[in-house]
Scaffold this active site. Structure first.
Site, PDB file in Angstrom:
ATOM      1  N   ARG A  97       0.829  -1.215   0.000  1.00 10.18           N
ATOM      2  CA  ARG A  97       0.000   0.000   0.000  1.00 10.18           C
ATOM      3  C   ARG A  97       0.859   1.259   0.000  1.00 10.18           C
ATOM      4  NH1 ARG A  97       0.301   3.656   2.831  1.00 10.18           N
ATOM      5  NH2 ARG A  97       0.030   2.551   4.793  1.00 10.18           N
ATOM      6  N   THR A 139      10.759  14.637   4.231  1.00 13.32           N
ATOM      7  CA  THR A 139      11.467  14.464   5.505  1.00 13.32           C
ATOM      8  C   THR A 139      12.983  14.566   5.330  1.00 13.32           C
ATOM      9  OG1 THR A 139       9.701  12.965   6.182  1.00 13.32           O
ATOM     10  CG2 THR A 139      11.740  12.876   7.461  1.00 13.32           C
ATOM     11  N   HIS A 143      14.625  17.158  10.201  1.00 11.80           N
ATOM     12  CA  HIS A 143      13.285  17.765  10.099  1.00 11.80           C
ATOM     13  C   HIS A 143      12.275  16.719   9.662  1.00 11.80           C
ATOM     14  CE1 HIS A 143      16.166  21.096   9.702  1.00 11.80           C
ATOM     15  NE2 HIS A 143      15.337  21.670  10.537  1.00 11.80           N
ATOM     16  N   ALA A 250      -2.773  11.256   0.854  1.00  8.63           N
ATOM     17  CA  ALA A 250      -2.152   9.983   1.258  1.00  8.63           C
ATOM     18  C   ALA A 250      -2.676   9.526   2.627  1.00  8.63           C
ATOM     19  CB  ALA A 250      -0.637  10.143   1.297  1.00  8.63           C
ATOM     20  N   GLU A 371       3.677   9.841   7.630  1.00 11.11           N
ATOM     21  CA  GLU A 371       2.528  10.683   7.248  1.00 11.11           C
ATOM     22  C   GLU A 371       1.973  11.447   8.443  1.00 11.11           C
ATOM     23  OE1 GLU A 371       1.227  11.124   4.278  1.00 11.11           O
ATOM     24  OE2 GLU A 371       1.786   9.392   3.061  1.00 11.11           O
TER      25      GLU A 371
END
Ligand code: TGC
Ligand code: FAD
Length: 392
Positions: A97, A139, A143, A250, A371
């Protein structure tokens, strides 16, 4: 691994809310996962390799750009169809996925939404068929939750941009053909750039030794004086809101996807509990095991309703980022808890690759972090209801 005997739970007759087209799309994805993913996924995860052989199948079931218009090679489907496809492929494995989420919502979506017509025509059809695979670089080593602090940057050199910096934890990076990369211009404003494999100074080393998402390839995106043609800038939107807009899409897919992982754990545990005899009886006859199973189906049903309603709001273009955060956070947490409980129902067998539960559980440890972490999504809800920012 045992044969895939999966039967999807539908305790509240949610199928009644789906159209015939939704069911056809869902059932096609489900049959493909049974046929092409289940037989190979355990070995791929054990070997920590992404099974590239499934790329054409993912494209065929519409997992690459489900809601991207057909004129660009997408499937032109609605948001509930998108969710159902994510649910079915994450039932197979969260890593599969992930590959589809990145391709669809983090690469095709920004090119479609923020790109120009030439960029759409150049990239989207090839991404839809899987001929080209994409990655998304937001990313950085320093950070993660705070992407606005990024240091990756580009300078205008007249006929091209010069890109420097490093992105970490990037799904699909080791094999991607194109990367949508977020970087600051000389004034500090964030923009998206399309970087292609083969550009001098661009490399994608793989990150090894993961205990989670082992069937998904993760790596870095490194840029050392990479000359990016000016036509590769995504001009339609700039600022942190541009990458965060992709994340909305997403995260929505994840809210559906993890229901699939939870269903697989529940279905496996239910079957096992009815067959496994201890103290002369199936373990399903003991109240403690029934409590686990009853709570699982309750939580799955609640998550299904949340995702379905969010899908309706998305179809009407009314879903807010905060609503999406709530669903991502709730549903991933639900799936992870179910995986942990299901593993216990299987006793020692639960830790083996004979059953999919431990693999789902380990995968979900990444899904609850990427996410936007579980805590970041809680703070997004907190900000939404109080109006007070508790991030900083
Ligand atoms: P903040 O000041 O709140 O916002 C900056 C600008 O962005 C806008 N905005 C959004 N726009 C669209 N969608 C959203 N969800 C948005 N959230 C905020 C906001 O309105 C503002 O716009 P403007 O015009 O005023 O400038 O930003 P902040 O720096 O305070 O950070 C907020 C925070 C912490 C919520 C955000 O940065 C965040 O979500 N952090 C988590 C980072 C994250 O999720 N990273 C994911 C990386 S990609 C990934 O993990 C892929 S895994 C894929 C896979 O394998 O499946
Ligand atoms: P940090 O931001 O350092 O957070 C560490 C802890 O501190 C977390 O628990 C967090 O919730 C907490 N924390 C941070 N800030 C606050 C705060 N203000 N208040 C309270 N608590 C806070 N990124 C991409 O760009 N592209 C990808 O394709 C991608 N794929 C990934 C694949 C995998 C397998 C993984 C694990 C990650 C991936 N990521 C990707 C990165 C992912 O989005 C980040 O890991 C995530 O956003 C968290 O960042 P971090 O790991 O730096 O953790």
């Amino acid at each position: 691994m045992k044969p895939d005997l999966f039967e999807a739970p539908d305790y509240y007759n949610l199928d009644d809310l789906l159209t015939d087209e939704h069911k056809l799309i869902r059932d096609t994805a489900r049959a493909w996962v049974k046929r092409d993913v289940s037989p190979i996924i355990e070995e791929a995860a054990q070997n920590a390799t992404f099974p590239k052989s499934i790329i054409p199948g993912l494209a065929e079931i519409g997992a690459f750009g489900p809601y991207i218009p057909e004129e660009y090679g997408g499937a032109g489907l609605d948001q509930i169809s998108y969710g159902l496809i994510m649910q079915e492929i994450e039932r197979g494995d969260s890593g599969v996925r992930s590959t589809a989420s990145v391709q669809s919502s983090l690469v095709m979506y920004p090119i479609w939404k923020y790109g120009n017509e030439a960029q759409r025509k150049k990239y989207l059809p090839k991404l839809a068929t899987g001929e080209w695979m994409g990655s998304f670089g937001l990313t950085e080593p320093d950070h993660g939750s705070n992407p606005g602090g990024m240091v990756t940057n580009f300078k205008d050199k007249g006929d091209h941009y010069l890109l420097n910096g490093a992105k970490l934890w990037i799904s699909n990076s080791p094999f991607c053909d194109v990367a949508v990369v977020w970087a600051k211009d000389e004034s500090g404003r964030i923009h998206g750039l399309i970087v292609e494999r083969g550009m001098e100074g661009f490399s994608t080393p793989e990150t090894h030794n993961k205990w989670s998402l082992r069937a998904s390839a993760t790596g870095e995106l490194l840029f050392q004086d990479v000359k990016v043609p000016k036509e590769n800038l995504l001009q339609g939107k700039s600022g942190l809101g541009a990458p965060l807009g992709c994340l909305d899409s997403a995260r929505y897919g994840i809210a559906w996807g993890v229901i699939g992982a939870a269903m697989d754990c529940y279905d496996t545990a239910l079957r096992y509990a009815k067959e496994r005899i201890q103290f002369g009886k199936p373990i399903a006859s003991f109240q403690l095991q029934q409590k686990k199973l009853a709570e699982m189906i309750t939580e799955i049903t609640k998550a299904q309703l949340l995702a379905f309603r969010l899908g309706q709001l998305k179809n009407e273009d009314r879903a807010t980022s905060a609503q999406i955060s709530m669903a991502k956070r709730n549903n991933v947490d639900m799936a992870l808890k179910i995986a942990r409980e299901a593993r216990q129902i299987l006793g020692g067998m639960g830790i083996t690759g004979e059953y999919p539960i431990m693999r789902h559980m380990m995968n979900l440890e990444s899904v609850i972090t990427y996410e936007g972490t579980h805590d970041i999504h809680l703070l997004i809800t907190g900000l939404d209801i109080t109006g007070i920012n508790a991030f900083k």
